[in-house]
Design an enzyme around this catalytic site. Structure first.
Site, PDB file in Angstrom:
ATOM      1  N   ARG A 169      34.306  43.758  31.176  1.00 18.86           N
ATOM      2  CA  ARG A 169      34.623  42.393  30.732  1.00 18.86           C
ATOM      3  C   ARG A 169      34.652  42.289  29.216  1.00 18.86           C
ATOM      4  O   ARG A 169      34.927  41.203  28.697  1.00 18.86           O
ATOM      5  CB  ARG A 169      33.540  41.453  31.263  1.00 18.86           C
ATOM      6  CG  ARG A 169      34.029  40.440  32.290  1.00 18.86           C
ATOM      7  CD  ARG A 169      32.826  39.635  32.702  1.00 18.86           C
ATOM      8  NE  ARG A 169      33.110  38.423  33.377  1.00 18.86           N
ATOM      9  CZ  ARG A 169      33.064  38.280  34.704  1.00 18.86           C
ATOM     10  NH1 ARG A 169      32.875  39.309  35.482  1.00 18.86           N
ATOM     11  NH2 ARG A 169      33.231  37.091  35.236  1.00 18.86           N
ATOM     12  N   LYS A 224      40.234  38.005  42.001  1.00 16.66           N
ATOM     13  CA  LYS A 224      39.746  39.392  41.969  1.00 16.66           C
ATOM     14  C   LYS A 224      38.879  39.699  43.190  1.00 16.66           C
ATOM     15  O   LYS A 224      39.046  40.726  43.836  1.00 16.66           O
ATOM     16  CB  LYS A 224      38.903  39.673  40.705  1.00 16.66           C
ATOM     17  CG  LYS A 224      39.629  39.480  39.398  1.00 16.66           C
ATOM     18  CD  LYS A 224      38.758  39.880  38.216  1.00 16.66           C
ATOM     19  CE  LYS A 224      37.505  39.054  38.025  1.00 16.66           C
ATOM     20  NZ  LYS A 224      37.725  37.647  37.723  1.00 16.66           N
ATOM     21  N   ARG A 264      33.186  29.553  30.890  1.00 18.06           N
ATOM     22  CA  ARG A 264      33.550  30.864  31.449  1.00 18.06           C
ATOM     23  C   ARG A 264      34.964  31.255  31.016  1.00 18.06           C
ATOM     24  O   ARG A 264      35.236  32.416  30.731  1.00 18.06           O
ATOM     25  CB  ARG A 264      33.438  30.832  32.985  1.00 18.06           C
ATOM     26  CG  ARG A 264      31.978  30.815  33.445  1.00 18.06           C
ATOM     27  CD  ARG A 264      31.847  30.413  34.895  1.00 18.06           C
ATOM     28  NE  ARG A 264      32.433  31.340  35.828  1.00 18.06           N
ATOM     29  CZ  ARG A 264      32.782  31.030  37.075  1.00 18.06           C
ATOM     30  NH1 ARG A 264      32.593  29.799  37.526  1.00 18.06           N
ATOM     31  NH2 ARG A 264      33.287  31.930  37.857  1.00 18.06           N
TER      32      ARG A 264
END
Ligand code: AMP
Length: 195
Positions: A88, A13, A150
C-alpha cells in the site's frame, strides 16, 4: 502464481481475490483481514493497529511487511497467493520485491481494479448498510467520514504504486466498474495470456 490486486477502498479487491483464490486454488492474503483478526483477538499487533485503522490511516510499513513476510513462508502459500491490500506504499512495494527475491519467488501479475471515486463511496456505504441489514458487524472504518480519510491515504500513499508497477512493466488494468463476473473474466483473460 503470485498476484497483486491493486485498487482504492471499495474497488472490489476482496471480492475478486476471493473468487480468484477459489478458481485457481490460490491463497488470499488480505492484510486488512489479518489486522482485523489481530484487533479482535486483542494481540499486541492488534493493539498497535486498532486506533489507526479506525481513523482511516495506514498502519506502519514495518508491521505489515513483517506480517506478510511470515505469512508467505507458510506452506500453503507455495501453491501461489493473491495479495489484497498489500503493498500500500512505495516502501512496502520495495520491501516486497526484495523479500520475494530472497525467498526465490516472483510476481506473475499486478492487476489494478479501476473505479470512479463516486462509485467507491456508494459501494462502501452499501457494504455498511448490507452488513447492518444482515445483522452482521459493520467495519469500524466503513462510514462516510472515515472513508474520506481512507481515500486520502489511498491517493497519497497507494496510488503511486500504479506508476511504480507500470514503470516495472508489470501493471495491468481492468475496468472495476463492470459487473463482478465481467471483472473476473477480465482478470482471468490477463492471467491466461488472452488479454
Ligand atoms: P482493507 O481491509 O484493505 O481496507 O484495510 C483496512 C485497514 O487496515 C486500512 O485502512 C489500514 O488501516 C489497514 N491496512 C491494511 N493493509 C494495510 C497495509 N498494507 N499497510 C498499511 N495499513 C494497512
Amino acid at each position: 502464481m503470485n498476484i497483486i490486486l491493486l485498487g482504492a477502498p471499495g474497488a472490489g479487491k476482496g471480492t475478486q481475490a476471493e473468487g480468484l483464490a477459489k478458481r485457481r486454488g490460490l491463497v488470499q492474503l488480505s492484510t486488512g483481514e489479518m489486522l482485523r483478526a489481530a484487533v479482535k483477538a486483542g494481540t499486541e499487533i492488534g493493539k498497535k493497529a486498532e486506533a489507526i485503522m479506525k481513523s482511516g490511516g495506514l498502519v506502519s510499513d514495518d508491521l505489515v511487511i513483517s506480517i506478510i513476510s511470515d505469512r508467505i513462508d507458510e506452506p500453503d502459500c507455495a501453491k501461489g497467493f493473491i495479495l489484497d491490500g498489500f503493498p500500500r506504499t512505495l516502501k512496502q512495494a520495495a520491501a516486497l520485491r526484495k523479500m520475494l527475491a530472497e525467498k526465490g519467488k516472483s510476481l506473475d501479475a499486478v492487476i489494478e481494479l479501476r473505479v470512479d471515486d463516486a462509485v467507491l463511496i456508494g459501494r462502501i456505504e452499501k457494504r455498511a448498510a448490507d452488513a447492518m441489514a444482515a445483522g452482521l458487524p459493520v467495519r469500524a472504518d466503513d462510514n462516510a467520514e472515515t472513508l474520506k480519510l481512507r481515500l486520502l491515504a489511498y491517493y497519497r500513499e497507494t496510488a503511486p504504486l500504479v506508476g511504480y508497477y507500470f514503470a516495472h512493466d508489470q501493471l495491468r488494468t481492468v475496468d472495476g466498474m463492470a459487473p463482478i463476473e465481467d471483472v473476473a473474466r477480465q482478470i482471468d483473460d490477463i492471467l491466461d495470456g488472452k488479454a
